[in-house]
Design an enzyme around this catalytic site. Structure first.
Site, PDB file in Angstrom:
ATOM      1  N   SER A 191       3.066   5.295   0.464  1.00 36.07           N
ATOM      2  CA  SER A 191       3.257   3.928   0.934  1.00 36.07           C
ATOM      3  C   SER A 191       3.592   3.929   2.431  1.00 36.07           C
ATOM      4  O   SER A 191       2.779   4.363   3.236  1.00 36.07           O
ATOM      5  CB  SER A 191       4.333   3.234   0.089  1.00 36.07           C
ATOM      6  OG  SER A 191       4.297   1.839   0.278  1.00 36.07           O
ATOM      7  N   GLU A 322      -2.825  -0.814  -7.649  1.00 36.60           N
ATOM      8  CA  GLU A 322      -1.805  -0.978  -6.613  1.00 36.60           C
ATOM      9  C   GLU A 322      -1.196  -2.378  -6.651  1.00 36.60           C
ATOM     10  O   GLU A 322      -0.002  -2.572  -6.430  1.00 36.60           O
ATOM     11  CB  GLU A 322      -2.425  -0.755  -5.221  1.00 36.60           C
ATOM     12  CG  GLU A 322      -2.979   0.623  -4.957  1.00 36.60           C
ATOM     13  CD  GLU A 322      -1.914   1.635  -4.574  1.00 36.60           C
ATOM     14  OE1 GLU A 322      -0.731   1.290  -4.590  1.00 36.60           O
ATOM     15  OE2 GLU A 322      -2.287   2.778  -4.265  1.00 36.60           O
ATOM     16  N   HIS A 471       1.422   0.945  -8.044  1.00 36.92           N
ATOM     17  CA  HIS A 471       1.852   1.522  -6.778  1.00 36.92           C
ATOM     18  C   HIS A 471       3.061   2.429  -7.028  1.00 36.92           C
ATOM     19  O   HIS A 471       3.999   2.047  -7.722  1.00 36.92           O
ATOM     20  CB  HIS A 471       2.226   0.389  -5.817  1.00 36.92           C
ATOM     21  CG  HIS A 471       2.561   0.826  -4.428  1.00 36.92           C
ATOM     22  ND1 HIS A 471       1.645   1.409  -3.587  1.00 36.92           N
ATOM     23  CD2 HIS A 471       3.732   0.766  -3.724  1.00 36.92           C
ATOM     24  CE1 HIS A 471       2.215   1.672  -2.422  1.00 36.92           C
ATOM     25  NE2 HIS A 471       3.482   1.311  -2.487  1.00 36.92           N
TER      26      HIS A 471
END
Length: 567
Positions: A191, A322, A471
């Site tokens: 990320s 995600e 995610h």
């Protein structure tokens, strides 16, 4: 546990022996400082090299998280001595040098949250392999990304990224004392940590500090990965009437951490605004004005098109769902009705916020592409998840990979993580209707017994038939969070951990995730992409397979939207 002493440039450190999840031995050294405490006149500034210490540093205790606050959570972390790292190694040099590959991890958290703490980033999975693992703590939020216009004040921005560079320099000088090879360093992150790596790859200041990179679900081209000049934002939130940056800086350097964190929360940094494509967030990486210490002083896309980014082997990729992260953000705060949310998915860099006609046209096209003739409703929330993931993550990631391939010479390995299983911790947080209960239990995982309580609650409170890996779900297959129950040898979870750990550590060792056929990796040979169409995507699921780019049509939609709407 038995103490172990290692000497480094700044002094001596006491660590200890530990066991990986299979019972094998490794050594841990935690909370090791790599720069001076960024307090007083050093607050908001680039990190300053550390002076030697006397005595033996206690490396058996983790250092503090950097201060952070989001939502209505209490301020966590400490500013003093927050620039530190945890180091874990399979073997130490004794009578002869040891040169194991080094893996340096940068955590995510949207440049607003995160730490290197073992509650999430436990080394017990990766340390089954002969590597040296370094997990770096760096400044976040206003402390890491205050950005001023006045060059004389020496706060151009990107202090948090410069912390990472300082840590990598420390690794180059000292990692051999832990059995690591300074000439074989792989930096990897997830990320915001992945976006950080993209920025580091673009900077001439990082040349030679690392030799391979793994980028997990993040790029400098993701809308949330860019900040702005923000002196007036934070001054207003602090209640200052001043507009002179010198006065603002003096006041901010004398302000309490709690007041700074409270003010930071008031500057559009609360979820879900942090990840709105339509806004440039206040605190994040910026293009600095030109000065000798600038980490980034040019537009990232121009640097990539010129071929001036580092030419090193790279693994990069994304998780199959995600956008489920949107479910997590909206469950933590009040948001507009789903039917009114599409304007927030229009990227800020189209520069059409003052053009209602264009906004209406863009929203119509987005709605038609993702929802077709169906209504935008809770019953069709899966379409919104796909949309959120595509503009928030997928498009920028694949754009980055294409530019690396078109304007570079180094191999680029692309992956899709689509595995769903018992270790998908973040998906449990995304789909529950009780996120605060699960989050609280997760934080309390440091208390004996709470990890089992989290696992019990997550099974009771998580309910979703949506298919895909959320995610950050791959993180709990690389690192052992405290909430994970022990993994039984030969179990389903054991096989999943082994696959991902083997792929990542193979790359760190050889620059190739599959240097030979391996039954553990389903005898797959994962080759670099051959063209900018991004073929040869490695799908990491219960089995490892090589697939085509199934997401190419959705990426092409956003390419066209950029061409048609970007000013």
């Amino acid at each position: 546990m038995e103490d172990v002493i290692v000497s480094v440039e700044n002094g001596r450190i006491a660590g200890q022996k530990e066991k990986d999840y299979k019972g094998g031995k490794f050594y841990s050294f935690c909370g090791i400082p790599y720069a001076k405490a960024p307090v007083g006149h050093l607050r908001f500034k680039a990190p300053v090299p550390l002076e030697p210490w006397t005595g033996i540093w206690n490396g058996k205790k983790e250092g503090p998280a950097c201060p952070a606050k989001m939502q209505t959570c209490l301020t966590i972390g400490k500013e003093d001595n927050c620039l530190h790292m945890n180091i874990f190694t399979k073997e130490l040099p004794k009578h002869q040098p040891v040169k194991n590959p080094v893996m340096v991890f940068l955590y995510g958290g949207g440049f607003m949250l995160g730490s290197n703490h073992r509650i999430i980033y436990g080394p017990e999975y990766l340390l089954t392999e002969n590597i040296v693992l370094v997990v770096v703590n760096y400044r976040i939020g206003v402390l890491g990304f205050l950005s001023l216009e006045d060059p004389s004040l020496d706060v151009p921005g990107n202090a948090g990224l410069k912390d990472q560079v300082s840590a990598l320099k420390w690794v180059q000088k000292n990692i051999h004392n832990f059995g690591g090879d300074p000439d074989n360093v792989t930096v990897f992150g997830e990320s915001a940590g992945s976006s950080s790596i993209h920025y580091l790859l673009l900077s001439p200041k990082t040349k030679g500090l690392f030799h391979k990179a793994i980028m997990q679900s993040g790029s400098a081209f993701n809308p949330w990965a860019r900040g702005r000049r923000n002196a007036l934002d934070i001054a207003k939130a602090m209640g200052y009437k001043d507009t002179d940056e010198k006065i603002i800086l003096q006041k901010l350097q004398n302000a309490s951490i709690r007041s700074l964190m409270d003010a930071q929360y008031m500057t559009d940094c609360c979820l879900p605004k942090t990840f709105d494509a339509a806004q440039v967030r206040p605190f994040g990486p910026v293009i600095e004005y030109s000065h000798p210490g600038a980490l980034l002083s040019e537009d990232p896309e121009e640097i990539m098109k010129s071929g001036r980014c580092h030419q090193i082997p790279i693994i990069m990729g994304f998780n199959s769902l995600e956008g489920l992260f949107y479910g997590f953000t909206r469950s933590l705060t009040s948001v507009p009705p789903l039917s009114q949310s599409l304007e927030r998915d229009i990227p800020y860099d189209w520069n059409i916020s003052q053009k209602p006609g264009l906004i209406q046209d863009a929203v119509k096209k987005i709605k038609e592409f993702y929802f077709g003739d169906t209504d935008i409703s809770e019953e069709n929330i899966a379409f919104k998840y796909k949309l959120f993931g595509d503009i928030g993550f997928l498009h920028g990631i694949q754009k980055t990979a294409r530019l690396f391939k078109l304007h570079g010479t180094a191999p680029i390995y692309m992956y899709r993580f689509s595995l769903e299983g018992p270790l998908n911790t973040f998906k449990k947080l995304c789909v529950t209707n009780h996120p605060y209960i699960l989050l609280t239990t997760l934080v309390l995982g440091i208390i004996p017994g709470c990890s089992r309580f989290f696992t019990f609650l997550s099974r009771k409170l998580s309910d979703s038939d949506i298919v895909g890996a959320a995610h950050a779900d791959e993180i709990s297959h690389l690192f052992k969070p405290l909430v994970n129950l022990p993994i039984v040898e030969g179990s389903e979870e054991d096989s999943y951990v082994k696959k991902l750990v083997k792929l990542w550590t193979n790359f760190a060792k050889f620059g190739n995730p599959t240097p030979k056929e391996d039954v553990m990796l389903d005898n797959v040979i994962w080759e670099p992409v051959k063209s900018d169409r991004l073929d040869n995507i490695c799908d990491i699921n219960k089995t490892v397979t090589i697939t085509e780019n199934f997401e190419s049509g959705r990426v092409a939609f956003w390419d066209n939207m950029y061409r048609n709407f970007s000013a």
